[in-house]
Design a protein around this motif. Structure first.
Motif, PDB file in Angstrom:
ATOM      1  N   GLU A  69      68.847 -33.137  92.707  1.00 45.57           N
ATOM      2  CA  GLU A  69      67.927 -32.784  91.634  1.00 45.57           C
ATOM      3  C   GLU A  69      68.613 -32.938  90.280  1.00 45.57           C
ATOM      4  OE1 GLU A  69      64.782 -32.107  91.962  1.00 45.57           O
ATOM      5  OE2 GLU A  69      64.708 -31.972  94.152  1.00 45.57           O
ATOM      6  N   ALA A  70      67.805 -33.156  89.229  1.00 45.96           N
ATOM      7  CA  ALA A  70      68.361 -33.376  87.893  1.00 45.96           C
ATOM      8  C   ALA A  70      68.868 -32.092  87.263  1.00 45.96           C
ATOM      9  CB  ALA A  70      67.308 -34.017  86.991  1.00 45.96           C
ATOM     10  N   SER A  71      68.211 -30.954  87.537  1.00 44.34           N
ATOM     11  CA  SER A  71      68.618 -29.660  86.978  1.00 44.34           C
ATOM     12  C   SER A  71      67.808 -28.587  87.675  1.00 44.34           C
ATOM     13  CB  SER A  71      68.358 -29.613  85.463  1.00 44.34           C
ATOM     14  OG  SER A  71      66.964 -29.745  85.189  1.00 44.34           O
ATOM     15  N   GLY A  72      68.131 -27.319  87.379  1.00 40.51           N
ATOM     16  CA  GLY A  72      67.335 -26.243  87.939  1.00 40.51           C
ATOM     17  C   GLY A  72      68.156 -25.105  88.501  1.00 40.51           C
ATOM     18  N   SER A  79      74.899 -31.893  89.029  1.00 43.30           N
ATOM     19  CA  SER A  79      73.954 -33.009  88.937  1.00 43.30           C
ATOM     20  C   SER A  79      74.639 -34.304  88.535  1.00 43.30           C
ATOM     21  CB  SER A  79      72.861 -32.686  87.916  1.00 43.30           C
ATOM     22  OG  SER A  79      73.397 -32.726  86.597  1.00 43.30           O
ATOM     23  N   SER A  81      73.801 -36.237  86.049  1.00 40.86           N
ATOM     24  CA  SER A  81      73.977 -36.323  84.601  1.00 40.86           C
ATOM     25  C   SER A  81      75.227 -35.573  84.153  1.00 40.86           C
ATOM     26  CB  SER A  81      72.743 -35.779  83.873  1.00 40.86           C
ATOM     27  OG  SER A  81      72.530 -34.415  84.167  1.00 40.86           O
ATOM     28  N   MET A  82      75.550 -34.476  84.819  1.00 42.39           N
ATOM     29  CA  MET A  82      76.782 -33.745  84.508  1.00 42.39           C
ATOM     30  C   MET A  82      78.006 -34.599  84.833  1.00 42.39           C
ATOM     31  SD  MET A  82      75.784 -30.009  86.024  1.00 42.39           S
ATOM     32  CE  MET A  82      74.379 -29.080  85.399  1.00 42.39           C
ATOM     33  N   GLU A 119      71.510 -42.430  87.118  1.00 40.77           N
ATOM     34  CA  GLU A 119      72.447 -42.161  86.023  1.00 40.77           C
ATOM     35  C   GLU A 119      73.495 -43.261  85.865  1.00 40.77           C
ATOM     36  OE1 GLU A 119      72.526 -39.890  83.686  1.00 40.77           O
ATOM     37  OE2 GLU A 119      70.746 -38.816  84.368  1.00 40.77           O
TER      38      GLU A 119
END
Length: 250
Positions: A69-72, A79, A81-82, A119
């Motif tokens: 998942e992208a975030s949450g 993630s 992106s991190m 990403e």
């Protein structure tokens, strides 16, 4: 032509001192930048330190896993992106230890691969059979099934971003050893399965061998027609050994 990739998976090992040792070792070692790709895959905590230590060297950094998942509200998860913010170029998905110890299934692994690709991070998809599965001649069901589970869920363009690593789980800690010929046979089967999807994809996708590659056997393994590099475990924790394997590939 497929450029060899040597990737060192530190697993839950390492230290700031080891990062520094590797950085110093690689700064003293010259490689042809277009002859070989090199990655070091430390635990999450050391990613920033590794990125700094390997600056100016041909070494790229990788991560050992990610969440799909992208975030949450996913406590303890990281993630794509991190990872991207920390300069991560590769990420392992589907490693045998993640499948068995952390119960990650094909759906989770596919989600991880998609998240990484979104990403711009290269997923290294790990596939492999256990001793019991090998003795039962279930290679097609298990290893090719693990490959298909991800390939079928990706678009043609996404598939081109993958690297595949074969881990003979049956030859790790069992007293049984995979010969270069056995490793080549499996890699050839994997490449043949890739041809079901796309001839060009099969010709260009890098297939790594993840079965205890070390300086003593690296040259013979890497000389096999369908082995394009290694996913290195124990030898990746020793700078001299890891660099020797890189030299064997380059």
């Amino acid at each position: 032509m497929r450029i060899p990739l040597i990737a060192g998976n530190w697993k839950m090992n390492g230290s700031l001192a080891l990062i520094e040792d590797f950085g110093n070792a690689f700064s003293r070692t010259s490689f042809l930048s277009n002859a070989i790709d090199i990655a070091v895959i430390p635990p999450f905590l050391y990613l920033a330190n590794a990125d700094e230590a390997f600056e100016g060297t041909p070494v790229q950094i990788g991560a050992q896993t990610l969440y799909g998942e992208a975030s949450g509200a996913f406590t303890g998860a990281v993630s794509a992106s991190m990872l991207k913010e920390f300069g991560v170029h590769y990420v392992l998905v589907g490693h045998s230890e993640r499948r068995t110890l952390f119960k990650e299934d094909d759906a989770a692994i596919l989600a991880q691969a998609r998240a990484a690709i979104d990403e711009g991070i290269v997923p290294i998809l790990c596939v492999g059979e256990t001793l019991e599965e090998r003795d039962e001649n279930r290679f097609d069901d298990v290893v090719l099934g693990q490959l298909d589970a991800v390939m079928k869920g990706l678009s043609e363009e996404q598939r081109r971003q993958l690297v595949v690593a074969y881990e003979p789980v049956w030859a790790i800690g069992t007293g049984r050893t995979a010969t270069p010929e056995q490793a080549q046979e499996v890699h050839a089967s994997l490449r043949a399965r890739l041809r079901h999807y796309d001839e060009n994809l099969a010709d260009n996708m890098r297939l790594l061998y993840g079965g205890s590659m070390k300086p003593a056997n690296a040259q013979e393994l890497l000389s096999q027609a369908d082995i394009d590099g290694g996913l290195i475990g124990g030898a990746s924790l020793k700078p001299d050994d890891f660099i020797a394997i890189c030299h064997a590939a380059g």
